[in-house]
Design a protein around this motif. Structure first.
Motif, PDB file in Angstrom:
ATOM      1  N   GLN A 275       0.812  -1.216   0.000  1.00  0.00           N
ATOM      2  CA  GLN A 275       0.000   0.000   0.000  1.00  0.00           C
ATOM      3  C   GLN A 275       0.849   1.272   0.000  1.00  0.00           C
ATOM      4  O   GLN A 275       0.399   2.327  -0.441  1.00  0.00           O
ATOM      5  CB  GLN A 275      -0.913   0.005   1.228  1.00  0.00           C
ATOM      6  CG  GLN A 275      -0.187  -0.042   2.552  1.00  0.00           C
ATOM      7  CD  GLN A 275      -1.125  -0.014   3.743  1.00  0.00           C
ATOM      8  OE1 GLN A 275      -2.139   0.681   3.721  1.00  0.00           O
ATOM      9  NE2 GLN A 275      -0.805  -0.780   4.785  1.00  0.00           N
TER      10      GLN A 275
ATOM     11  N   THR B 231      -4.220  -0.923  -7.554  1.00  0.00           N
ATOM     12  CA  THR B 231      -5.245  -1.901  -7.934  1.00  0.00           C
ATOM     13  C   THR B 231      -4.902  -3.282  -7.407  1.00  0.00           C
ATOM     14  O   THR B 231      -5.791  -4.030  -6.961  1.00  0.00           O
ATOM     15  CB  THR B 231      -5.398  -1.932  -9.463  1.00  0.00           C
ATOM     16  OG1 THR B 231      -5.713  -0.615  -9.941  1.00  0.00           O
ATOM     17  CG2 THR B 231      -6.498  -2.895  -9.877  1.00  0.00           C
TER      18      THR B 231
ATOM     19  N   ALA C  16     -10.869   3.141  -2.813  1.00  0.00           N
ATOM     20  CA  ALA C  16     -10.190   3.803  -3.928  1.00  0.00           C
ATOM     21  C   ALA C  16     -10.723   5.212  -4.119  1.00  0.00           C
ATOM     22  O   ALA C  16      -9.964   6.168  -4.353  1.00  0.00           O
ATOM     23  CB  ALA C  16     -10.362   2.991  -5.205  1.00  0.00           C
TER      24      ALA C  16
ATOM     25  N   THR D  73      -6.695   0.124   0.724  1.00  0.00           N
ATOM     26  CA  THR D  73      -6.952   0.571  -0.641  1.00  0.00           C
ATOM     27  C   THR D  73      -6.924   2.087  -0.734  1.00  0.00           C
ATOM     28  O   THR D  73      -6.388   2.659  -1.694  1.00  0.00           O
ATOM     29  CB  THR D  73      -8.306   0.038  -1.125  1.00  0.00           C
ATOM     30  OG1 THR D  73      -8.350  -1.374  -0.947  1.00  0.00           O
ATOM     31  CG2 THR D  73      -8.521   0.365  -2.589  1.00  0.00           C
TER      32      THR D  73
ATOM     33  N   ARG E  22      -6.784  -7.405  -1.060  1.00  0.00           N
ATOM     34  CA  ARG E  22      -7.632  -7.279   0.127  1.00  0.00           C
ATOM     35  C   ARG E  22      -8.861  -8.182   0.020  1.00  0.00           C
ATOM     36  O   ARG E  22      -9.344  -8.719   1.023  1.00  0.00           O
ATOM     37  CB  ARG E  22      -8.081  -5.823   0.306  1.00  0.00           C
ATOM     38  CG  ARG E  22      -6.967  -4.854   0.590  1.00  0.00           C
ATOM     39  CD  ARG E  22      -6.095  -5.276   1.747  1.00  0.00           C
ATOM     40  NE  ARG E  22      -6.768  -5.065   3.043  1.00  0.00           N
ATOM     41  CZ  ARG E  22      -6.287  -5.501   4.194  1.00  0.00           C
ATOM     42  NH1 ARG E  22      -5.168  -6.218   4.225  1.00  0.00           N
ATOM     43  NH2 ARG E  22      -6.928  -5.263   5.320  1.00  0.00           N
TER      44      ARG E  22
ATOM     45  N   VAL F 107     -13.426  -1.980  -1.221  1.00  0.00           N
ATOM     46  CA  VAL F 107     -12.244  -1.569  -1.987  1.00  0.00           C
ATOM     47  C   VAL F 107     -12.603  -0.497  -3.013  1.00  0.00           C
ATOM     48  O   VAL F 107     -11.793   0.409  -3.276  1.00  0.00           O
ATOM     49  CB  VAL F 107     -11.577  -2.789  -2.664  1.00  0.00           C
ATOM     50  CG1 VAL F 107     -11.084  -3.779  -1.618  1.00  0.00           C
ATOM     51  CG2 VAL F 107     -12.511  -3.484  -3.639  1.00  0.00           C
TER      52      VAL F 107
ATOM     53  N   ALA G 108      -5.996  -3.507  -3.837  1.00  0.00           N
ATOM     54  CA  ALA G 108      -7.439  -3.702  -3.731  1.00  0.00           C
ATOM     55  C   ALA G 108      -7.825  -5.158  -3.987  1.00  0.00           C
ATOM     56  O   ALA G 108      -8.648  -5.739  -3.261  1.00  0.00           O
ATOM     57  CB  ALA G 108      -8.163  -2.781  -4.704  1.00  0.00           C
TER      58      ALA G 108
ATOM     59  N   SER H 155     -12.168   0.314   2.701  1.00  0.00           N
ATOM     60  CA  SER H 155     -10.865  -0.312   2.908  1.00  0.00           C
ATOM     61  C   SER H 155      -9.781   0.751   3.106  1.00  0.00           C
ATOM     62  O   SER H 155      -9.520   1.549   2.210  1.00  0.00           O
ATOM     63  CB  SER H 155     -10.512  -1.192   1.705  1.00  0.00           C
ATOM     64  OG  SER H 155      -9.160  -1.600   1.762  1.00  0.00           O
TER      65      SER H 155
END
Length: 271
Positions: free
Chosen positions: A108, A202, A223, A172, A208, A219, A205, A169
């Motif tokens: 991340q 991506t 984002a 994310t 996760r 997610v 995400a 998230s």
């Protein structure tokens, strides 16, 4: 013998020359140009003229995050055409029940490492180092405050039965915040920097969901929150309204000397 036509011409001649002589005798004066406000309205358009909302910076900054967050909300639990439950069932059939890896815990932050590596390689970013650091700090503050506030309000349980902090998230959101900053700072140099950063985000995400830590809704909303935080950080930064850069050549390197031992050397060469 003087004719009457000669007398008439003699009377009209001074009358015709008088305006010209008067004009020639009056000096022309021009007022000095007003340069005190020349940078306030460089285009010459009226200050009351506003761009349509669909072409404003605020709309362009919020439209993509709004779509992502809206889609995430629409697929919470079993809602939507392709719900979060449907997505989880398909992921479990493809990869098996999670968790599988913890690489997403570190990935991340990878876009920030990409940005640091590019800057160390000599590529200049959009903002100087100080303003870039301020934008990052502001974006992180906006993202953390918004994400954890929504987590506490929604209290959606994670798919693995963990704590009720699934939506949105945070991993994310962190990844997409960093990716958006990389894209904004380096897009004038090459679009590939942003493509690489968003590819990393991506991947976070997807992992996760594969690790059964988050739903599809989480997610997508994460984002959106990450991108929105980056955009708000840039829109609210004073450097956007013409503040002069504080300095670009800021560096910190480790140093060692026989007398003083180890330490850090901070160099600042303002422009």
């Amino acid at each position: 013998m003087i004719s009457r036509y000669t007398v008439a011409l003699a009377l009209l001649l001074p009358l015709s020359l008088t305006p010209k002589l008067a004009t020639a005798q009056v000096p022309r004066t021009t007022s000095p140009a007003d340069t005190t406000h020349k940078f306030q309205n460089p285009s010459g358009a009226s200050s009351t003229t506003r761009k349509p909302f669909l072409r404003s910076k605020l709309f362009r900054a919020t439209i993509v995050p709004a779509v992502l967050i809206g889609y995430g909300i629409s697929t919470i639990n079993g809602n939507g055409i392709y719900s979060s439950y449907d997505a989880r069932n398909d992921i479990n059939r493809a990869f098996g029940p999670g968790p599988h890896t913890r690489v997403d815990d570190y990935l991340q932050f990878a876009p920030y490492f990409e940005l640091g590596g590019v800057l160390l390689a000599g590529v200049e970013s959009r903002n100087d180092r100080v303003n870039l650091g301020l934008v990052i700090l502001k974006g992180e503050a906006i993202m953390l405050a918004s994400v954890f506030t929504v987590k506490r309000l929604t209290k959606i349980e994670r798919p693995n039965g963990g704590a009720s902090t699934a939506f949105p998230s945070g991993h994310t959101a962190q990844a997409f915040l960093a990716a958006s900053i990389v894209h904004t700072e380096l897009r004038d140099k090459s679009q590939w920097y942003g493509i690489g950063a968003y590819s990393i985000a991506t991947s976070v995400a997807v992992l996760r969901m594969v690790n059964d830590k988050h739903w599809q809704s989480d997610v997508f909303a994460g984002a959106g929150f990450g991108i929105l935080s980056a955009h708000l950080a840039y829109l609210s930064h004073r450097n956007r309204w013409g503040r002069k850069p504080i300095g670009r050549d800021v560096s910190m390197v480790p140093m060692w000397s026989p007398a003083g031992g180890t330490g850090l050397s901070l160099t600042w060469r303002p422009k």
